[in-house]
Design an enzyme around this catalytic site. Structure first.
Site, PDB file in Angstrom:
ATOM      1  N   HIS A 214       1.057  -1.413   0.187  1.00  0.00           N
ATOM      2  CA  HIS A 214      -0.040   0.040   0.229  1.00  0.00           C
ATOM      3  C   HIS A 214       1.230   1.108   0.346  1.00  0.00           C
ATOM      4  CE1 HIS A 214      -3.232   2.655   1.565  1.00  0.00           C
ATOM      5  NE2 HIS A 214      -3.917   2.098   0.592  1.00  0.00           N
ATOM      6  N   LYS A 216       3.347   4.755  -0.713  1.00  0.00           N
ATOM      7  CA  LYS A 216       3.327   5.372  -2.192  1.00  0.00           C
ATOM      8  C   LYS A 216       4.711   6.596  -2.098  1.00  0.00           C
ATOM      9  CE  LYS A 216      -1.467   4.287  -1.482  1.00  0.00           C
ATOM     10  NZ  LYS A 216      -2.169   4.339  -0.384  1.00  0.00           N
ATOM     11  N   ASP A 221      16.726  11.077  -8.028  1.00  0.00           N
ATOM     12  CA  ASP A 221      18.083  11.194  -8.146  1.00  0.00           C
ATOM     13  C   ASP A 221      18.475  11.088  -6.080  1.00  0.00           C
ATOM     14  OD1 ASP A 221      18.463  11.480 -10.331  1.00  0.00           O
ATOM     15  OD2 ASP A 221      18.521  14.219 -10.865  1.00  0.00           O
ATOM     16  N   HIS A 389      -9.800  10.925   1.722  1.00  0.00           N
ATOM     17  CA  HIS A 389      -8.665   9.595   2.164  1.00  0.00           C
ATOM     18  C   HIS A 389      -7.224  10.058   2.707  1.00  0.00           C
ATOM     19  CE1 HIS A 389      -6.536   6.314  -0.489  1.00  0.00           C
ATOM     20  NE2 HIS A 389      -7.486   5.749   0.329  1.00  0.00           N
ATOM     21  N   LYS A 391      -4.345  10.741   5.403  1.00  0.00           N
ATOM     22  CA  LYS A 391      -3.928  10.061   6.798  1.00  0.00           C
ATOM     23  C   LYS A 391      -3.339  11.327   8.043  1.00  0.00           C
ATOM     24  CE  LYS A 391      -4.095   6.644   3.292  1.00  0.00           C
ATOM     25  NZ  LYS A 391      -5.664   6.829   2.974  1.00  0.00           N
ATOM     26  N   ASP A 396      -0.111  16.005  20.711  1.00  0.00           N
ATOM     27  CA  ASP A 396       0.547  17.212  21.495  1.00  0.00           C
ATOM     28  C   ASP A 396       1.100  19.115  20.143  1.00  0.00           C
ATOM     29  OD1 ASP A 396       0.325  16.293  23.852  1.00  0.00           O
ATOM     30  OD2 ASP A 396       1.705  16.101  23.870  1.00  0.00           O
TER      31      ASP A 396
END
Length: 471
Positions: A214, A216, A221, A389, A391, A396
């Site tokens: 999952h 991404k 370079d 979608h 995340k 704190d």
């Protein structure tokens, strides 16, 4: 069918089911996962057996990369680390040690991290960095579609391949299953190395389909990288018929890119059995800031569930706030209890979830967890313009957790994920501003409305919750 044959087949089936149940029990899995599988096997004849073969086998004790190869890649990352190391604040040192001991993650100091909150701007930035590449490009995506967005990326990569730039691509074989083979073959003919992660085919289909990559990641370079929740697909750029597809991705410059590179090279070695050793993949980079970043790849193979352990530890040790954005909220029992305990202790716990997601079943299971959250004093918001979608875990004023993982069983138990733990007050303030902007486009869920929803709805939610470890 003769009665004797019927009894014989029934006996074989019963022995098979009993054997599988014994295997599940002796695996010492999480009871929250063990019980649903036993229920499925016992009360859904044949269908339950097929479902288990496709999705239920426990491969956590297997290895996809040898300890020796993993150690070599880790040592290369250590050697590429900055000469000067900034001391972590005292409250985060145990967490950093946890990430190091369980996940082989090292603190990398001085990265510049730029957030993108829409797919169009992220794609333009990525295409710009690809156009400027001189040596190599490494890409890894769960979904790499052959739609307009995917074709733009393919054309940009093929142009760089003609210039002599090394290009390697990993894609998930299930996540990208709808893509025509021609899309990848054209890139291979242009000289691009393209590989599926955990290729799925019979007879190995049943042992791999439930374990998906999952992540991404993009690395250009060895100096610029990308991490976050956005795949390569039109919906991230133009949205869907029923609203925007709100997600967050991050461009990383500086030392933190080495952590992304190590993760990619580990997956490349696991897929191809080839370890890329050239030092040019880990160039010395400029330090842009004073932040500290730990890149944590996590996966289902191995003893520790490091991402779940790290999130649970961070939440349990929060002192002021715990803000979470996630498209799917299916927490483990430990995480669920930690959040409720924090809310009861007066810590500002906020959950920002989509009002509507891309899975009706997951929606129902998610909502079953919200009753106790609201009773404990947590605030729940439903994002309105479209599908959220994104995340994010914000602890704190100094810790931000970003990356690909959702707050659910699948990300913690089954998927190969990658998150970054960023220790920095300035970056946390930026992420808090993004959270606030999303919150302004969301509806606060009131206990009065929530606890008076129809009984039929509540029953459906409770029913789906039983299967939340399997979703």
């Amino acid at each position: 069918m003769p009665p004797l044959l019927t009894y014989l087949l029934f006996g074989i089936y019963a022995v098979t089911i009993l054997g599988i149940v014994l295997v599940i029990i002796t695996d010492n899995r999480n009871p929250l996962k063990t019980v649903p599988w036993i229920v499925v096997l016992l009360f859904a004849p044949v269908v339950g057996l097929l479902f288990y073969f496709f999705f239920g086998q426990n491969l956590s004790k297997r290895r996809i990369l040898s300890r020796r190869m993993r150690k070599r890649i880790h040592m290369q990352l250590l050697e590429a680390g900055p000469d000067e190391r900034k001391e972590l604040p005292a409250q985060y040192r145990p967490l950093a040690r946890l990430l190091g001991n369980a996940g082989h993650s090292i603190p990398l100091c001085g990265s510049r991290i730029t957030p993108y909150v829409d797919g169009a701007s992220k794609m333009e930035a990525l295409l710009g960095d690809i156009a400027a590449a001189h040596d190599h490009i490494h890409l890894q995506y769960y979904i790499l579609n052959d739609d307009t967005t995917g074709l733009r990326l393919r054309n940009a990569l093929m142009a760089k391949a003609r210039e002599g730039v090394e290009i390697r691509i990993l894609y998930d074989d299930v996540g990208s299953s709808s893509v025509h083979k021609r899309f990848f073959e054209e890139m291979r003919r242009a000289g691009i190395e393209v590989r599926p992660f955990l290729h799925v085919k019979f007879p190995l289909f049943t042992s791999k389909v439930n374990y998906r990559n999952h992540r991404k990641i993009a690395v250009i370079d060895g100096r610029t990288g990308y991490i976050g929740g956005m795949n390569i697909a039109d919906r991230y750029v133009v949205g869907t018929d029923w609203g925007t597809w709100r997600d967050t991705h991050f461009r990383v410059e500086g030392p933190g890119v080495a952590g992304l590179q190590a993760s990619f090279l580990s997956d490349w070695a696991a897929t191809t059995r080839i370890r890329l050793r050239d030092e040019r993949y880990y160039p010395r980079t400029e330090r842009f800031t004073h932040n500290i970043m730990q890149v944590l790849p996590s996966g289902p193979f191995g003893k520790w569930r490091t991402l779940l352990q790290a999130d649970s530890y961070a939440i349990a040790n929060a002192r002021r706030r715990i803000w979470i954005e996630t498209p799917y909220f299916l927490p483990s029992d430990v995480l669920n209890t930690a959040l409720q305990t924090a809310a009861l202790a007066g810590i500002d716990v906020r959950l920002l979830l989509p009002a509507r997601s891309d899975s009706r079943v997951v929606d129902l299971a998610t909502h079953s967890f919200l009753d106790d959250m609201l009773k404990a004093g947590a605030k729940v918001y439903f994002y309105q313009p479209g599908f959220l979608h994104s995340k994010l875990l914000l602890i704190d004023d100094g810790l931000s957790v970003i990356g690909s993982a959702n707050m659910d069983f699948r990300s913690f138990e089954h998927n190969f994920e990658i998150n970054a733990f960023v220790y920095d007050g300035d970056f946390a303030a930026v992420m808090a501003d993004i959270f606030h902007r999303d919150m302004e486009q969301s509806r606060l869920v009131t206990p009065g409305e929530w606890f008076h929803r129809p009984r039929s709805r509540r029953f459906a939610e409770s029913l789906m919750r039983l299967f939340s470890p399997l979703l």
